[in-house]
Design an enzyme around this catalytic site. Structure first.
Site, PDB file in Angstrom:
ATOM      1  N   HIS B  70       2.616   1.104   3.308  1.00 16.32           N
ATOM      2  CA  HIS B  70       2.134   1.468   4.654  1.00 16.32           C
ATOM      3  C   HIS B  70       1.968   0.160   5.421  1.00 16.32           C
ATOM      4  O   HIS B  70       1.132  -0.670   5.079  1.00 16.32           O
ATOM      5  CB  HIS B  70       0.813   2.234   4.574  1.00 16.32           C
ATOM      6  CG  HIS B  70       0.980   3.632   4.021  1.00 16.32           C
ATOM      7  ND1 HIS B  70       0.059   4.217   3.179  1.00 16.32           N
ATOM      8  CD2 HIS B  70       1.990   4.529   4.176  1.00 16.32           C
ATOM      9  CE1 HIS B  70       0.485   5.428   2.858  1.00 16.32           C
ATOM     10  NE2 HIS B  70       1.646   5.645   3.448  1.00 16.32           N
ATOM     11  N   GLU B  73      -1.149  -2.047   6.595  1.00 16.13           N
ATOM     12  CA  GLU B  73      -2.108  -2.498   5.587  1.00 16.13           C
ATOM     13  C   GLU B  73      -1.806  -3.935   5.168  1.00 16.13           C
ATOM     14  O   GLU B  73      -1.414  -4.217   4.035  1.00 16.13           O
ATOM     15  CB  GLU B  73      -2.112  -1.506   4.422  1.00 16.13           C
ATOM     16  CG  GLU B  73      -2.510  -0.100   4.883  1.00 16.13           C
ATOM     17  CD  GLU B  73      -2.224   1.029   3.908  1.00 16.13           C
ATOM     18  OE1 GLU B  73      -2.396   2.191   4.305  1.00 16.13           O
ATOM     19  OE2 GLU B  73      -1.833   0.761   2.755  1.00 16.13           O
ATOM     20  N   ARG B 128       2.269   2.803  10.631  1.00 14.01           N
ATOM     21  CA  ARG B 128       2.095   3.091   9.181  1.00 14.01           C
ATOM     22  C   ARG B 128       3.408   3.440   8.473  1.00 14.01           C
ATOM     23  O   ARG B 128       3.629   3.060   7.318  1.00 14.01           O
ATOM     24  CB  ARG B 128       1.135   4.257   9.072  1.00 14.01           C
ATOM     25  CG  ARG B 128       1.078   4.975   7.716  1.00 14.01           C
ATOM     26  CD  ARG B 128       0.192   6.181   7.798  1.00 14.01           C
ATOM     27  NE  ARG B 128       0.314   7.080   6.683  1.00 14.01           N
ATOM     28  CZ  ARG B 128      -0.588   7.143   5.679  1.00 14.01           C
ATOM     29  NH1 ARG B 128      -1.618   6.328   5.683  1.00 14.01           N
ATOM     30  NH2 ARG B 128      -0.441   7.999   4.708  1.00 14.01           N
ATOM     31  N   ARG B 146       4.782   9.949   1.013  1.00 16.52           N
ATOM     32  CA  ARG B 146       4.830  11.429   0.974  1.00 16.52           C
ATOM     33  C   ARG B 146       6.272  11.904   0.721  1.00 16.52           C
ATOM     34  O   ARG B 146       6.534  13.113   0.797  1.00 16.52           O
ATOM     35  CB  ARG B 146       4.343  12.031   2.297  1.00 16.52           C
ATOM     36  CG  ARG B 146       2.879  11.760   2.625  1.00 16.52           C
ATOM     37  CD  ARG B 146       1.909  12.383   1.643  1.00 16.52           C
ATOM     38  NE  ARG B 146       0.509  12.198   2.030  1.00 16.52           N
ATOM     39  CZ  ARG B 146      -0.184  11.097   1.808  1.00 16.52           C
ATOM     40  NH1 ARG B 146       0.406  10.078   1.177  1.00 16.52           N
ATOM     41  NH2 ARG B 146      -1.440  10.974   2.194  1.00 16.52           N
ATOM     42  N   HIS B 197      -2.552  -0.145  -1.816  1.00 19.74           N
ATOM     43  CA  HIS B 197      -2.773   0.272  -0.427  1.00 19.74           C
ATOM     44  C   HIS B 197      -4.085  -0.335   0.057  1.00 19.74           C
ATOM     45  O   HIS B 197      -4.826  -0.960  -0.709  1.00 19.74           O
ATOM     46  CB  HIS B 197      -2.937   1.798  -0.354  1.00 19.74           C
ATOM     47  CG  HIS B 197      -1.724   2.576  -0.761  1.00 19.74           C
ATOM     48  ND1 HIS B 197      -1.056   3.404   0.085  1.00 19.74           N
ATOM     49  CD2 HIS B 197      -1.062   2.665  -1.942  1.00 19.74           C
ATOM     50  CE1 HIS B 197      -0.047   3.979  -0.549  1.00 19.74           C
ATOM     51  NE2 HIS B 197      -0.020   3.544  -1.780  1.00 19.74           N
ATOM     52  N   GLU B 271      -6.796   1.199  -3.478  1.00 18.46           N
ATOM     53  CA  GLU B 271      -7.130   1.112  -2.057  1.00 18.46           C
ATOM     54  C   GLU B 271      -8.061  -0.096  -1.915  1.00 18.46           C
ATOM     55  O   GLU B 271      -9.199  -0.053  -2.368  1.00 18.46           O
ATOM     56  CB  GLU B 271      -7.848   2.393  -1.593  1.00 18.46           C
ATOM     57  CG  GLU B 271      -6.966   3.631  -1.564  1.00 18.46           C
ATOM     58  CD  GLU B 271      -6.052   3.659  -0.335  1.00 18.46           C
ATOM     59  OE1 GLU B 271      -6.199   2.794   0.536  1.00 18.46           O
ATOM     60  OE2 GLU B 271      -5.169   4.544  -0.291  1.00 18.46           O
TER      61      GLU B 271
END
Lengths: 93, 310
Positions: B70, B73, B128, B146, B197, B271
């Site tokens: 992403h 990030e 993103r 996804r 992430h 994360e």
């Protein structure tokens, strides 16, 4: 470069599933009113959403009308972006 | 551009060009242990590059680490750069790492979404997705986390091309995803995968697409707990941990579920920190502390994979 002056990131702690669902409803609004940085997941986790300056009033009114408490996590995104850009330029020098 | 990885600033954010130039310097300076592999091209035809850290052997069991899927990030790319330098600097000194590299290879993809990353520098810092576009589809980009085959199109992804979690027209439709699928499937001997992430300070494992616990849930839960503890000891940053669907939310078509369903038993999603105030705009001053603590969590998982061959 897109400009994010006045855009804020609001942090919301939803009390229950109902409030989470009300937050999810925000995502589907046209035109897009919020950009979820941390999406509505579960009551124990904060929801962070970037709100464009032009939508701030509406979104805060929406939250207040549903008794959803929120705090301001980032007061003006563009200020942080300018600092980031300046730090990169300085490092490059 | 910097001439050497020693004069490179690891406590700053960098552009795609600076990162790719740094990768070339790292490989040049450490040609006996590091090589650069071009695994494909992005939608806008940028190189997709993986760093391979190997001390010999052929088709050794391997560990995959990726950052930047992403693009907004930025702390993840910066952490990936620091990790790569750490690996080459510590090999031969750090006992645990040296043991790992004597038996396994490490593959690190620092810029997993080069088009999106370039776009965050040129036009939209908060972008993103990737930058793919298709006739008749009004919005740009697919969420590269996804678009994987496992659970594709289920809850926690979106069929709306304008959504930030748009799954794409079909599984692995995105070149950035297909490149990794082909590389990992072609290699066939990956034992651990860590996809990094930001943000929200979590270490999670499959599944995202289902609430069903995976067969070795208890092992992964215990390993995630050890990793979180190792991370906490460095700078006192608290993480939570557990399976994706029970810790965060249901997410379908994600990389770690695909990895797990394709035989990689130790698949984790990190994360990274924001310390509650910055979200995706973590100040550069926090890059090195973030990388230092992340490294300890990664080492915990790599050691476990080394000591639990399968």
């Amino acid at each position: 470069q897109m400009n994010f002056t006045g855009d804020q990131v609001l942090r919301v702690i939803a009390k229950d599933e109902k409030q989470l669902s009300l937050l999810r409803d925000l995502e589907g609004l046209k035109p897009q009113k919020v950009d979820f940085w941390r999406g509505p997941a579960r009551p124990s986790l904060p929801v962070d959403m970037r709100v464009p300056f032009s939508e701030l009033k509406d979104v805060k009114a929406y939250l207040a009308s549903h008794d959803i408490a929120c705090s301001v996590m980032i007061k003006d995104i563009q200020v942080l972006l300018d600092e980031e850009r300046e730090a990169m330029a300085k490092s490059r020098r | 551009l910097e001439r050497s990885t020693n004069s490179f600033s690891y406590s700053s954010y960098h552009t795609l060009e600076e990162i790719y130039s740094w990768i070339d310097n790292l490989v040049t300076e450490n040609s006996n242990t590091v090589s650069k592999i071009h695994i494909g091209s992005s939608f806008e035809n940028r190189s997709i590059i993986v760093l391979k850290f190997s001390t010999g052997g052929s088709n050794r069991s391997a560990i995959w680490i990726d950052t930047g899927i992403h693009s907004r990030e930025w702390i993840t790319h910066a952490t990936g750069i620091w990790l790569a330098k750490k690996i080459v600097s510590e090999y031969g000194k750090d006992h645990a790492l040296t043991k790992i590299l004597k038996a396994m290879d490490i593959f690190l993809e620092i810029v997993t979404n080069p088009d999106g990353f370039a776009f965050t520098h040129s036009m939209n810092r908060l972008w993103r997705k990737n930058k793919s576009s298709r006739p008749g589809i009004f919005c740009i980009g697919v969420d590269l986390n996804r678009n994987w085959k496992s659970g594709f199109g289920g809850n926690g992804s979106n069929k709306n091309p304008c959504s930030d979690t748009y799954q794409g027209p079909s599984p692995q439709s995105e070149p950035e995803v297909l490149a990794i699928v082909n590389f990992i499937s072609g290699h066939g001997n990956f034992k651990a995968l860590i996809s990094i992430h930001s943000y929200s300070q979590m270490i999670m494992f499959p599944y995202g697409y289902s609430l069903e616990p995976v067969p070795n849930h208890d092992e992964l839960y215990s390993l995630a707990k050890d990793a979180v503890n190792a991370l906490y000891k460095v700078h006192g940053i608290k993480y939570i941990f557990g399976s994706i669907s029970t810790t965060l939310y249901t997410a379908s078509g994600i990389m770690v579920d695909w990895a797990y369903d394709n035989g990689i038993k130790y698949a984790f999603s990190f994360e990274l920190r924001d310390t509650g105030h910055y979200g995706f705009l973590l100040p550069a001053a926090q890059i090195i502390p973030t990388a230092e603590e992340t490294w300890m969590a990664i080492q915990t998982i790599m050691k476990h994979a080394l000591n639990h061959p399968y």
